[in-house]
Scaffold this active site. Structure first.
Site, PDB file in Angstrom:
ATOM      1  N   HIS A   1      -0.724  -0.930  -0.127  1.00  0.00           N
ATOM      2  CA  HIS A   1      -1.597  -1.855   0.598  1.00  0.00           C
ATOM      3  C   HIS A   1      -1.005  -3.265   0.505  1.00  0.00           C
ATOM      4  O   HIS A   1      -0.446  -3.643  -0.515  1.00  0.00           O
ATOM      5  CB  HIS A   1      -3.010  -1.859  -0.020  1.00  0.00           C
ATOM      6  CG  HIS A   1      -4.031  -2.419   0.902  1.00  0.00           C
ATOM      7  ND1 HIS A   1      -4.242  -3.770   1.026  1.00  0.00           N
ATOM      8  CD2 HIS A   1      -4.868  -1.821   1.779  1.00  0.00           C
ATOM      9  CE1 HIS A   1      -5.193  -3.976   1.914  1.00  0.00           C
ATOM     10  NE2 HIS A   1      -5.594  -2.817   2.392  1.00  0.00           N
TER      11      HIS A   1
ATOM     12  N   ASP B   1      -7.563   5.033   3.248  1.00  0.00           N
ATOM     13  CA  ASP B   1      -7.271   6.147   4.168  1.00  0.00           C
ATOM     14  C   ASP B   1      -6.896   7.430   3.456  1.00  0.00           C
ATOM     15  O   ASP B   1      -6.801   8.483   4.091  1.00  0.00           O
ATOM     16  CB  ASP B   1      -6.131   5.726   5.112  1.00  0.00           C
ATOM     17  CG  ASP B   1      -6.563   4.580   5.999  1.00  0.00           C
ATOM     18  OD1 ASP B   1      -5.945   3.506   5.934  1.00  0.00           O
ATOM     19  OD2 ASP B   1      -7.568   4.750   6.716  1.00  0.00           O
TER      20      ASP B   1
HETATM   21  C1  SDX Z   1      -5.162  -0.050   6.116  1.00  0.00           C
HETATM   22  O1  SDX Z   1      -4.754  -4.937   5.632  1.00  0.00           O
HETATM   23  C2  SDX Z   1      -5.777  -4.209   5.429  1.00  0.00           C
HETATM   24  O2  SDX Z   1      -6.766  -4.648   4.849  1.00  0.00           O
HETATM   25  C3  SDX Z   1      -5.711  -2.813   6.011  1.00  0.00           C
HETATM   26  C4  SDX Z   1      -6.847  -1.874   5.678  1.00  0.00           C
HETATM   27  C5  SDX Z   1      -8.139  -2.347   6.277  1.00  0.00           C
HETATM   28  O3  SDX Z   1      -9.196  -1.980   5.749  1.00  0.00           O
HETATM   29  O4  SDX Z   1      -8.095  -3.005   7.353  1.00  0.00           O
HETATM   30  O5  SDX Z   1      -6.998  -1.778   4.270  1.00  0.00           O
HETATM   31  C6  SDX Z   1      -6.593  -0.473   6.254  1.00  0.00           C
HETATM   32  O6  SDX Z   1      -4.399  -0.281   7.011  1.00  0.00           O
HETATM   33  C7  SDX Z   1      -4.725   0.593   4.829  1.00  0.00           C
HETATM   34  C8  SDX Z   1      -3.184   0.909   4.813  1.00  0.00           C
HETATM   35  C9  SDX Z   1      -2.982   2.224   5.576  1.00  0.00           C
HETATM   36  N1  SDX Z   1      -1.499   2.466   5.750  1.00  0.00           N
HETATM   37  C10 SDX Z   1      -0.891   3.447   5.096  1.00  0.00           C
HETATM   38  O7  SDX Z   1      -1.407   4.141   4.221  1.00  0.00           O
HETATM   39  C11 SDX Z   1       0.566   3.638   5.527  1.00  0.00           C
HETATM   40  C12 SDX Z   1       1.469   3.812   4.277  1.00  0.00           C
HETATM   41  N2  SDX Z   1       1.545   2.511   3.560  1.00  0.00           N
HETATM   42  C13 SDX Z   1       2.477   1.575   4.023  1.00  0.00           C
HETATM   43  O8  SDX Z   1       3.314   1.775   5.050  1.00  0.00           O
HETATM   44  C14 SDX Z   1       2.453   0.215   3.331  1.00  0.00           C
HETATM   45  O9  SDX Z   1       2.123   0.378   2.013  1.00  0.00           O
HETATM   46  C15 SDX Z   1       1.552  -0.804   3.978  1.00  0.00           C
HETATM   47  C16 SDX Z   1       1.886  -0.959   5.420  1.00  0.00           C
HETATM   48  C17 SDX Z   1       0.121  -0.403   3.830  1.00  0.00           C
HETATM   49  C18 SDX Z   1       1.766  -2.121   3.263  1.00  0.00           C
HETATM   50  O10 SDX Z   1       3.055  -2.496   3.496  1.00  0.00           O
HETATM   51  P1  SDX Z   1       3.642  -3.894   2.912  1.00  0.00           P
HETATM   52  O11 SDX Z   1       2.620  -4.634   2.138  1.00  0.00           O
HETATM   53  O12 SDX Z   1       4.313  -4.589   4.047  1.00  0.00           O
HETATM   54  O13 SDX Z   1       4.650  -3.388   1.854  1.00  0.00           O
HETATM   55  P2  SDX Z   1       6.143  -2.988   2.166  1.00  0.00           P
HETATM   56  O14 SDX Z   1       6.183  -2.136   3.403  1.00  0.00           O
HETATM   57  O15 SDX Z   1       6.969  -4.229   2.125  1.00  0.00           O
HETATM   58  O16 SDX Z   1       6.490  -2.038   0.926  1.00  0.00           O
HETATM   59  C19 SDX Z   1       6.880  -2.591  -0.334  1.00  0.00           C
HETATM   60  C20 SDX Z   1       7.748  -1.502  -0.988  1.00  0.00           C
HETATM   61  C21 SDX Z   1       8.888  -1.034  -0.089  1.00  0.00           C
HETATM   62  O17 SDX Z   1       9.904  -0.529  -0.923  1.00  0.00           O
HETATM   63  P3  SDX Z   1      11.174  -1.494  -1.320  1.00  0.00           P
HETATM   64  O18 SDX Z   1      11.753  -2.000   0.006  1.00  0.00           O
HETATM   65  O19 SDX Z   1      10.601  -2.610  -2.177  1.00  0.00           O
HETATM   66  O20 SDX Z   1      12.118  -0.599  -2.069  1.00  0.00           O
HETATM   67  O21 SDX Z   1       6.946  -0.328  -1.218  1.00  0.00           O
HETATM   68  C22 SDX Z   1       7.455   0.759  -0.436  1.00  0.00           C
HETATM   69  C23 SDX Z   1       8.322   0.150   0.640  1.00  0.00           C
HETATM   70  O22 SDX Z   1       9.317   1.067   1.067  1.00  0.00           O
HETATM   71  N3  SDX Z   1       6.295   1.448   0.118  1.00  0.00           N
HETATM   72  C24 SDX Z   1       6.157   2.772   0.172  1.00  0.00           C
HETATM   73  C25 SDX Z   1       4.872   2.986   0.713  1.00  0.00           C
HETATM   74  N4  SDX Z   1       4.295   1.812   0.987  1.00  0.00           N
HETATM   75  C26 SDX Z   1       5.186   0.855   0.625  1.00  0.00           C
HETATM   76  N5  SDX Z   1       6.980   3.777  -0.196  1.00  0.00           N
HETATM   77  C27 SDX Z   1       6.507   5.031   0.002  1.00  0.00           C
HETATM   78  N6  SDX Z   1       5.276   5.334   0.500  1.00  0.00           N
HETATM   79  C28 SDX Z   1       4.446   4.328   0.880  1.00  0.00           C
HETATM   80  N7  SDX Z   1       3.260   4.603   1.382  1.00  0.00           N
END
Ligand code: SDX
Length: 428
Positions: free
Chosen positions: A307, A364
């Site tokens: 998140h 989710d």
């Molecule tokens: C919602 O914003 C809100 O409030 C949203 C929400 C709401 O109520 O409105 O809460 C609802 O959208 C919840 C999130 C639902 N999305 C998912 O579950 C999709 C999977 N999660 C992600 O793609 C990710 O975690 C985000 C999009 C939710 C957050 O992304 P960020 O904050 O931009 O973090 P990032 O992509 O920069 O990741 C940081 C690191 C990365 O690795 P490194 O480059 O540091 O090595 O964490 C890794 C990412 O690759 N990473 C994951 C991961 N999520 C982040 N690795 C594996 N699986 C994951 N799910």
């Protein structure tokens, strides 16, 4: 703490005011930075940038705190109803008995959608994604209620638009579901409360009386409350920026629905179930899929994990996880993907990759399991997220208008080609 921050650029120092919110959040106000220094800031994805000051929802990502208008989500999920929370978010206070009765009555006066809306329904291919239908149908409401197009609506006109948006969304969502089945739509029954009415339109039948299980009504209320608002997330920011150009409420909410559709945002609840099903079909080897999620060369991500704000736990996920066990037990359902989800969570929370990146289950991760238990198909999950988030979108849109915020227009740093002369096509 000083009331301002000093920014030193070259031999000049700029004083930038510090703003502190009622929950102790701090910001550096850069609204005059470009005028003073000629510089803008750059923060792709707005990870460090506040777009507004809001009194609606507070999150503390480190402590896993979520409050609507100062009320803890745990109390609201346990004690309130979705329509009462909608009133709280939109009007700022918990309603008295009379205010809530009047609000529910007003909503019940506008649950029908114009019969001509059916022409739009009939135009969609039967398997078109419900989110695409929802976004189009909500925007088309502006065609039936041209008074909503007025920029300077009176308080009564604004309220009527808000009530119509809230009341018709439930009807539209249920009609989208019925159409996907090839079933006749059900009409609202104003004797029911908001959630029961929605469930009756969704699962009711013209051919026989269907009794809506109070367990399902209670679970739906909880899920909708948990999704009702979440400060400046992607879709809410979209609703605010579209509304900032004085677009009407239907067009603004329609834009928010489109933003929510993405699998990184609201679309994640559908993606989680699809992921769990894939793991189940693959033999349930959670370690294999955890390793895929960690592999930089593998585009697979653990959907429902991580998140932007919550870096400890998502309080909504904790509540939903408990509700999962309760509801499946009450409904006598044994869903194998729930066991896979629990194993995934258990393994991921010990794995350094997830721990170091503070990746925890979000709202989710478990919600789809409950939606499925309640009888919804996977591609309806994000539509249900939108139904829940609607009061938050409305409240944030209303706050933006009442604060008379300027049109949203971010700056950029240009990094493209410079000063090229036009070349005739036969010379290129
Ligand atoms: C919602 O914003 C809100 O409030 C949203 C929400 C709401 O109520 O409105 O809460 C609802 O959208 C919840 C999130 C639902 N999305 C998912 O579950 C999709 C999977 N999660 C992600 O793609 C990710 O975690 C985000 C999009 C939710 C957050 O992304 P960020 O904050 O931009 O973090 P990032 O992509 O920069 O990741 C940081 C690191 C990365 O690795 P490194 O480059 O540091 O090595 O964490 C890794 C990412 O690759 N990473 C994951 C991961 N999520 C982040 N690795 C594996 N699986 C994951 N799910």
């Amino acid at each position: 703490m000083s009331s301002s921050a000093q920014l030193k650029i070259g031999d000049k120092t700029y004083d930038l005011p510090i703003i502190e919110g009622t929950e102790g959040e701090k910001a550096i106000d850069i609204s005059k930075l470009r005028d003073q220094s000629g510089f803008v800031t750059l923060d792709i994805g707005y990870k460090n940038t506040g777009a507004t000051q809001s009194g609606i929802t507070f999150l503390d990502g480190e402590l896993g705190v979520l409050k609507y208008r100062g009320y803890a989500i745990e109390q609201l999920a346990e004690k309130s109803t979705f329509i009462e929370v909608a009133y709280l978010l939109i009007y700022g206070d918990l309603p008295t008995t009379k205010q809530l009765t009047d609000f529910q009555y007003e909503i019940s006066r506008h649950t029908l959608v114009h019969e001509d809306m059916k022409k739009f329904f009939d135009g969609f291919p039967s398997k078109s994604h419900p989110m695409g239908q929802l976004s189009s149908l909500v925007c088309s409401l502006s065609a039936f209620y041209p008074e909503s197009l007025k920029s300077n609506q009176t308080k009564e006109e604004l309220n009527l638009s808000i009530v119509k948006m809230l009341s018709k969304m439930a009807t539209i969502v249920s009609w989208i579901y019925k159409k996907s089945l090839g079933h006749p739509v059900m009409y609202p029954q104003n004797k029911y409360d908001y959630v029961t009415n929605f469930l009756n339109m969704t699962f009711g039948q013209l051919t026989e009386d269907v009794v809506i299980d109070p367990v399902v009504v209670s679970a739906m209320n909880t899920l909708l409350i948990l999704h009702a608002d979440h400060e400046q997330n992607c879709s809410t920011s979209t609703v605010r920026i579209v509304g900032s150009s004085e677009s009407n409420i239907y067009a603004s909410v329609s834009a928010g629905i489109s933003a929510l559709w993405g699998p990184l945002h609201g679309g994640a609840n559908q993606a989680v179930i699809e992921m769990l099903e894939k793991i189940k079909e693959d033999g349930g080897d959670t370690d294999k899929w955890i390793n895929k999620a960690k592999d930089k060369n593998d585009p697979f991500r653990l959907m429902g994990f991580g998140h932007r704000v919550y870096k400890n736990f998502d309080p909504r996920a904790k509540i939903i996880k408990k509700a999962c066990d309760d509801i499946l037990e009450k409904l006598g359902i044994n869903d194998e993907v729930l066991e896979i989800a629990k194993r995934l969570e258990e393994v991921a929370l010990k794995d350094p990759y997830f721990v170091e990146r503070k990746l925890y289950p979000n709202v989710d991760f478990y919600s789809g399991i409950i939606y499925r238990a309640l009888g919804f198909p996977t591609d309806m999950f994000t539509v249900l997220f939108a139904l829940g988030r609607l009061p938050g979108w409305i409240a944030q849109w209303k706050e933006m208008k009442q604060n008379k915020e300027p049109i949203g227009r971010p700056r950029q740093i240009y990094n493209g080609a410079v000063n090229r002369e036009y070349v005739e096509i036969d010379k290129r």
